[in-house]
Design a protein around this motif. Structure first.
Motif, PDB file in Angstrom:
ATOM      1  N   ASN A  82       0.808  -1.219   0.000  1.00 30.19           N
ATOM      2  CA  ASN A  82       0.000   0.000   0.000  1.00 30.19           C
ATOM      3  C   ASN A  82       0.840   1.268   0.000  1.00 30.19           C
ATOM      4  N   LEU A 158      -7.139  -4.380   4.149  1.00 32.99           N
ATOM      5  CA  LEU A 158      -8.465  -4.084   3.618  1.00 32.99           C
ATOM      6  C   LEU A 158      -8.424  -2.876   2.682  1.00 32.99           C
ATOM      7  N   ALA A 159      -7.700  -1.828   3.067  1.00 36.67           N
ATOM      8  CA  ALA A 159      -7.598  -0.636   2.227  1.00 36.67           C
ATOM      9  C   ALA A 159      -6.932  -0.959   0.892  1.00 36.67           C
ATOM     10  N   TRP A 161      -7.028  -3.860  -0.627  1.00 41.85           N
ATOM     11  CA  TRP A 161      -8.009  -4.630  -1.399  1.00 41.85           C
ATOM     12  C   TRP A 161      -9.054  -3.709  -2.029  1.00 41.85           C
ATOM     13  N   VAL A 162      -9.461  -2.657  -1.289  1.00 44.83           N
ATOM     14  CA  VAL A 162     -10.432  -1.695  -1.812  1.00 44.83           C
ATOM     15  C   VAL A 162      -9.805  -0.815  -2.887  1.00 44.83           C
ATOM     16  N   ALA A 164      -7.451   1.820  -1.915  1.00 51.36           N
ATOM     17  CA  ALA A 164      -7.285   3.142  -1.305  1.00 51.36           C
ATOM     18  C   ALA A 164      -5.921   3.223  -0.633  1.00 51.36           C
ATOM     19  N   HIS A 463     -12.403   8.037  -7.275  1.00 45.65           N
ATOM     20  CA  HIS A 463     -11.199   7.772  -6.499  1.00 45.65           C
ATOM     21  C   HIS A 463     -11.015   8.820  -5.407  1.00 45.65           C
ATOM     22  N   THR A 466     -13.365   7.780  -2.560  1.00 46.28           N
ATOM     23  CA  THR A 466     -12.933   6.543  -1.904  1.00 46.28           C
ATOM     24  C   THR A 466     -11.715   6.779  -1.027  1.00 46.28           C
ATOM     25  N   ALA A 470     -11.393   6.744   3.109  1.00 43.12           N
ATOM     26  CA  ALA A 470     -10.452   5.838   3.770  1.00 43.12           C
ATOM     27  C   ALA A 470      -9.538   6.593   4.716  1.00 43.12           C
TER      28      ALA A 470
END
Length: 494
Positions: A82, A158-159, A161-162, A164, A463, A466, A470
């Motif tokens: 990330n 999780l971020a 995967w989303v 973000a 984007h 989102t 986040a």
């Protein structure tokens, strides 16, 4: 049926069978590719656990250290997936370097930054968010750090995967805060520090976006829209490269190398100014020679910014490895220190093996899971070229130095992505302001169709929403998740 017809039909059947096998093999490879990445990640987690098992088999709490090492490796993988995208994404989006080249450069520079200039001393409770004494006992402290480490890793996963890009440092802070509240109540939290962090959610991206937009305006006015673009570039590109060199010299002096030698802000700025002037003088003949024979058009300008952009992205990765890795593996080091000594202290050294887990975990996470976020930051928010991406990288370093001078706990993620937003929104504003003469002669209709208005937007709003959402929920989400995990650990350990 003749022998020739039979042979032709046989070959046709064989071709169809081979085609089916090829399609099956391609489908198997496509489906198995994600499994290979997850398998490599699992092996890395297993290696971290095995190392902790061998190294700390005689410790009082070997199981806790093994679990903490596994959680730390998991967090490092997520940082690579990330956080690192923010440094290399603009360079990839500008086509200055390939995705594979960006991953290789980032992996080397992140690892070097972590091992050469990584934080060897950090605060036990994530920059003073929670007072250790408020947790009561060493066991509760260890449980809180375990919960913080796991919850922050889960949130960053999780971020990712989303799609973000979020701040891993803020995730750790949220995790520590949530575990601290669950263990000792709201009074244990330093709310003044949390207020500063909350303010940085707004200040960081706005500051980064404004500085990036300012440099892009300068490049457009002084270089791109000049009659003789090459002559203008020969004058101003060495200046911009000198500014970049000076800013990064100051940045690395003050932040990236702070654990090798203590340098105050004034000294760092003096070092940066001297190196900036030196690089400016060196780049004058280099740019002049590089620009010989180039056509007087924008495409030629991209060539002059390509190498400086790659260098700036590499330096950002080095600085990120030097600063943020320690924050991410800090809870792991705190657990090891507390379990071995039986007490918690305000500061402590991060063992080399912990830094190795952080450094190599980031590299593996970037290589396996990082391409998706790199594409989002570099290509899907707004269209970047070397000049725009250069402005983003330069604004990131300047903003961090300025924020450090003000004492603001800013996030490099928020600054870099804010710079991408700033460049995109500035282009929208500039495109509307600089109306071509043809449109002045033939005015546009008063009512423009919705699809046409959407097409003219240079920043993808989906984007923006989102990523902004986040950012806002990172600390509270990580805190809530950490509080739940802490309660579960407390019940299991009781």
């Amino acid at each position: 049926m003749t022998d020739r017809d039979f042979e032709a039909r046989h070959l046709e059947t064989l071709d169809r069978d081979l085609g089916r096998m090829t399609t099956f093999e391609q489908a198997t490879a496509f489906v198995g590719r994600p499994l290979i990445g997850k398998g490599i990640a699992f092996l890395f987690l297993l290696a971290a656990a095995l190392f902790a098992t061998i190294a700390f088999s005689d410790a009082d709490n070997p199981v806790l250290i093994i679990l903490a090492a596994t959680f730390g490796a998991y967090m490092a993988l997520n940082i690579g997936a990330n956080d690192v995208a923010n440094n290399m994404g603009p360079a990839v989006g500008a086509n200055a370097v390939t995705l594979g080249g960006a991953i290789a450069i980032a992996a080397i520079c992140e690892t070097a930054g972590a091992l050469i200039a990584g934080g060897d001393v950090v605060s036990t409770i994530a920059k003073g968010i929670i007072a250790p004494e408020s947790l009561g006992s060493v066991d509760v402290f260890i449980w809180a750090m375990m919960a913080a480490l796991l919850s922050s890793a889960l949130w960053v996963n999780l971020a990712t995967w989303v799609g973000a890009p979020v701040s891993t440092t803020h995730s750790v802070v949220g995790g520590v805060m949530g575990a601290g509240i669950a263990a000792a109540g709201f009074a244990a939290v330093s709310w003044d520090q949390m207020g500063m962090i909350a303010a940085s959610w707004i200040i960081s991206p706005i500051m980064g976006g404004a500085i990036a937009a300012g440099f892009l305006w300068f490049i457009k006015e002084r270089i791109i829209y000049r009659d003789d673009k090459i002559a203008a570039a020969r004058t101003w590109v060495p200046v911009l490269v000198g500014v970049m060199a000076g800013v990064f010299a100051a940045y690395l002096s003050m932040k990236g190398l702070k654990n090798l030698i203590k340098i105050d802000l004034a000294t760092a700025l003096a070092i940066g100014g001297g190196i900036g002037v030196l690089i400016w003088g060196v780049m004058i003949p280099v740019i002049r020679r590089q620009s010989e024979g180039l056509e007087n058009r924008n495409k030629s300008l991209k060539v002059l910014f390509g190498i400086p952009l790659i260098v700036s992205a590499a330096l950002l990765s080095f600085a990120h490895g030097a600063n943020d890795v320690a924050n991410a593996v800090g809870p792991l080091a705190a657990i090891v220190q507390a379990s071995q000594s039986g007490q918690f202290v305000d500061t402590f050294a991060i063992p080399l093996w912990v830094m190795l887990i952080g450094a190599f975990g980031i590299s593996f996470g970037l290589f396996i899971f990082g391409p998706r976020l790199i594409r989002i930051v570099g290509n899907e928010i707004t269209k970047l070229n070397p000049m725009r991406a250069y402005c983003v990288a330069l604004s990131a370093a300047i903003t961090v130095i300025f924020a450090s001078w003000l004492g603001l706990p800013v996030s490099s993620t928020h600054i870099a992505v804010g710079g991408v937003f700033g460049v995109g929104f500035f282009r929208e504003w500039y495109a509307q302001r600089r109306v071509p003469m043809a449109r002045r002669i033939a005015p546009e209709p008063a009512v423009i169709a919705r699809e046409e208005r959407r097409r003219r937007k240079l920043v993808r709003r989906s984007h923006v929403m989102t990523i902004a959402a986040a950012w806002v929920i990172t600390v509270p989400a990580a805190a809530l998740l950490s509080a739940i995990i802490f309660k579960v650990i407390s019940v299991l350990a009781a």
